[in-house]
Design a protein around this motif. Structure first.
Motif, short mmCIF file in Angstrom:
data_model
loop_
_atom_site.label_atom_id
_atom_site.label_comp_id
_atom_site.label_asym_id
_atom_site.label_seq_id
_atom_site.Cartn_x
_atom_site.Cartn_y
_atom_site.Cartn_z
N GLN A 1 0.89 -1.17 0.19
CA GLN A 1 0.17 -0.11 0.03
C GLN A 1 0.84 1.15 -0.14
N GLN A 2 0.19 2.43 0.43
CA GLN A 2 1.21 3.59 0.51
C GLN A 2 2.50 3.55 1.15
N GLY A 3 3.42 3.90 0.47
CA GLY A 3 4.78 3.78 1.16
C GLY A 3 5.62 2.53 0.93
N ALA A 4 4.99 1.54 0.04
CA ALA A 4 5.71 0.35 -0.32
C ALA A 4 7.32 0.74 -0.81
N ASP A 5 8.11 -0.28 -0.37
CA ASP A 5 9.45 0.08 -0.70
C ASP A 5 10.00 -0.40 -2.06
N VAL A 6 9.19 -1.27 -2.45
CA VAL A 6 9.22 -2.11 -3.79
C VAL A 6 7.81 -1.94 -4.46
N ASP A 14 -14.91 -6.20 -4.40
CA ASP A 14 -13.99 -6.40 -3.17
C ASP A 14 -12.61 -6.14 -3.32
N PHE A 15 -12.15 -5.75 -4.43
CA PHE A 15 -10.65 -5.33 -4.70
C PHE A 15 -10.42 -4.16 -4.14
N HIS A 16 -11.04 -2.92 -4.24
CA HIS A 16 -10.79 -1.65 -3.63
C HIS A 16 -11.49 -1.75 -2.27
N LEU A 17 -11.14 -0.82 -1.28
CA LEU A 17 -11.27 -0.92 0.13
C LEU A 17 -11.86 0.45 0.36
N LEU A 18 -12.81 0.50 1.07
CA LEU A 18 -13.53 1.93 1.78
C LEU A 18 -12.36 2.59 2.59
N ARG A 75 -4.72 2.26 3.13
CA ARG A 75 -4.78 0.89 2.31
C ARG A 75 -6.10 0.88 1.71
N GLU A 76 -5.85 0.79 0.29
CA GLU A 76 -6.42 1.31 -0.75
C GLU A 76 -7.10 -0.22 -1.37
N THR A 77 -6.41 -1.25 -1.40
CA THR A 77 -7.09 -2.40 -1.98
C THR A 77 -6.51 -3.68 -1.07
N VAL A 78 -7.04 -4.84 -1.52
CA VAL A 78 -6.72 -6.00 -0.64
C VAL A 78 -5.17 -6.63 -1.05
N LEU A 79 -4.35 -5.95 -1.66
CA LEU A 79 -3.19 -6.41 -1.86
C LEU A 79 -2.25 -6.45 -0.93
N GLU A 80 -1.37 -7.55 -1.10
CA GLU A 80 -0.18 -7.77 0.16
C GLU A 80 0.96 -7.48 -0.81
N PRO A 81 2.18 -7.44 0.11
CA PRO A 81 3.49 -7.55 -0.59
C PRO A 81 3.64 -8.78 -1.41
N GLY A 82 3.93 -8.59 -2.49
CA GLY A 82 4.34 -10.00 -3.45
C GLY A 82 3.13 -9.92 -4.26
N ASP A 83 2.17 -9.48 -4.23
CA ASP A 83 0.72 -9.70 -5.27
C ASP A 83 0.83 -8.89 -6.39
N LEU A 84 0.91 -9.65 -7.43
CA LEU A 84 0.97 -9.08 -8.88
C LEU A 84 -0.19 -9.31 -9.29
N ILE A 85 -1.05 -8.43 -9.95
CA ILE A 85 -2.40 -8.45 -10.57
C ILE A 85 -1.79 -9.00 -12.08
N THR A 86 -2.35 -10.22 -12.36
CA THR A 86 -2.00 -10.89 -13.56
C THR A 86 -3.07 -10.64 -14.90
N HIS A 87 -4.35 -10.60 -14.41
CA HIS A 87 -5.36 -10.74 -15.37
C HIS A 87 -6.70 -9.96 -14.80
N ILE A 88 -7.52 -9.58 -15.81
CA ILE A 88 -8.80 -9.15 -15.30
C ILE A 88 -9.72 -9.96 -16.19
N THR A 136 -15.55 6.86 -2.95
CA THR A 136 -14.21 6.67 -2.52
C THR A 136 -13.58 5.37 -3.08
N LYS A 137 -14.33 4.35 -3.73
CA LYS A 137 -13.98 3.53 -4.65
C LYS A 137 -14.70 3.33 -5.77
N PRO A 138 -14.41 2.70 -6.78
CA PRO A 138 -15.48 2.40 -8.09
C PRO A 138 -16.76 1.87 -7.61
N TRP A 139 -17.77 2.87 -7.72
CA TRP A 139 -18.95 2.65 -6.95
C TRP A 139 -20.17 1.82 -7.74
N ARG A 140 -20.34 0.70 -7.33
CA ARG A 140 -21.27 -0.07 -7.90
C ARG A 140 -22.68 0.21 -6.85
#
Ligand SMILES: Cc1cc2nc3c(=O)[nH]c(=O)nc-3n(C[C@H](O)[C@H](O)[C@H](O)COP(=O)(O)OP(=O)(O)OC[C@H]3O[C@@H](n4cnc5c(N)ncnc54)[C@H](O)[C@@H]3O)c2cc1C
Ligand code: SF4
Length: 333
Positions: free
Chosen positions: A26-31, A197-201, A208-221, A273-277
């Motif tokens: 998330q914000q402040g990631a060093d990689v 469920d991908f973006h967070l309120l 913290r804007e998404t569910v991503l954790e260190p190492g997580d690579l989005i590969t496809h939609i 604050t997130k894409p709003w369905r």
């Protein structure tokens, strides 16, 4: 701009292993992974992002758009926004997505920007982009000057007392209306997340804007098979007609049988604050006659929970009119 190491990982496993060494995704990631760099490099120039390592993922085999066995569509994370917008199947079966992308940014930026990067673009809140100012999203616990300051372009749905920043993406609004899913590859294997469920309120953790954790690579939609006979529309209202973010936008996918609405998928941009369905707007439309009264009722339902700030009360009516007009135009198409 600070110094950093620029790396081209040989494959996804190497990219994920390197990114997993980051303290946060998330914000402040060093990689940081880099797609087109149109968000990341911009924010590095402002010292809002200061990664020690950048992993260029453009050589990974993630740049294909392929049919799925059930006639859906699988879109690689490094597919350029322009290539996606002009893909024949997207134009034919998912035109709301093509329309949304083409109303965003500029041709040059769309040629560089990737699908994965677009999902993770950051808010345009002026305080977030100015390191001389406090900002809970950039530096947790420092406060939110936007609440008493400049908030004309900020959100009215999904806000908290800690952050009212708008998610600025156009593409994501269409993906929300299309029931897309996000495929992620991480240190523990692959997983699939429903787009909603991908973006967070923001809540009390706006960094913290998404569910991503260190190492997580989005590969496809992945897009599900298109619903047959559906009408698609993306309407974007903004201060000027190009190169500008939405004040309010609406993505609409409607199926109308014998004058009645049998299926509706609705998402709003520029206001959340997130894409709003809006499942409220969808529920208000089902079984109704496709006319202005039903469309306005759906818009009222969509904005029922809106909480305006000092400068953006106008967005409530603007968003209602935007959705009503989008529904009217889609229905007539
Ligand atoms: C002047 C300007 C105007 C714009 N106008 C609009 C507009 O009107 N509408 C709109 O929607 N957008 C607009 N944008 C934003 C633009 O769409 C985004 O900058 C772009 O989509 C980001 O994609 P990218 O590939 O360049 O991302 P990058 O900058 O490469 O990456 C963005 C973030 O995503 C992460 N990332 C990238 N790929 C992955 C991956 N596969 N897995 C995990 N993390 C990843 C990066 O680490 C980074 O944190 C505008 C941008 C600019 C500069
Ligand atoms: S709205 Fe969010 S991004 Fe903007 S200043 Fe407040 S905390 Fe920061």
């Amino acid at each position: 701009m600070h110094t950093f190491e620029f790396i081209r990982p040989a494959d996804s496993a190497a990219a994920i292993a390197a990114a997993a060494q980051s303290k946060t995704a998330q914000q402040g990631a060093d990689v940081r992974f880099m797609g087109g760099g149109t968000t990341l490099i911009d924010l590095m120039k402002l010292n809002v992002e200061t990664p020690a390592r950048i992993l260029d993922i453009n050589r990974l085999p993630l740049n294909k758009i392929e049919d799925t066995p059930d006639h859906g569509l699988r879109i690689g994370a490094t597919v350029r926004n322009s290539d996606l917008a002009y893909h024949p199947r997207v134009q034919r079966d998912y035109s709301v997505l093509s329309q949304a992308i083409l109303q965003g940014a500029s041709a040059q930026i769309r040629n560089m920007a990737t699908v994965g990067g677009n999902l993770l673009q950051r808010t345009r809140c002026v305080y977030f982009r100015d390191t001389a100012m406090p900002c809970n999203k950039r530096e947790p616990g420092t406060g939110c000057p936007a609440i008493t300051g400049h908030n004309r372009t900020l959100a009215i749905l999904g806000t908290s007392e800690h952050c009212i920043a708008t998610n600025p993406s156009d593409m994501c609004i269409a993906l929300a209306a299309l029931d897309a899913t996000v495929q992620i590859q991480g240190t523990k294997g692959t997983r699939t997340i429903a787009f909603g469920d991908f973006h967070l309120l923001p809540g009390s953790t706006p960094h913290r804007e998404t569910v991503l954790e260190p190492g997580d690579l989005i590969t496809h939609i992945t897009l599900p098979p298109p619903s047959s006979g559906s009408k698609h529309l993306y309407l974007k209202l903004r201060d000027r007609s190009s190169y500008e973010f939405a004040l309010a936008s609406a993505a609409v996918v409607l199926t109308i049988s014998s004058g009645k609405i049998s299926r509706a998928r609705i998402a709003l941009g520029g206001v959340g604050t997130k894409p709003w369905r809006s499942t409220e707007a969808e529920a208000a439309l089902i079984g109704k006659t496709a006319n202005d009264a039903s469309f306005r009722q759906a818009a009222e339902a969509a904005l029922q929970g809106a909480r305006p700030q000092s400068e953006n009360r106008f967005k409530i009516e603007l968003a209602k009119r935007c959705l009503t007009h989008a529904l009217r135009t889609a229905a007539a198409s």
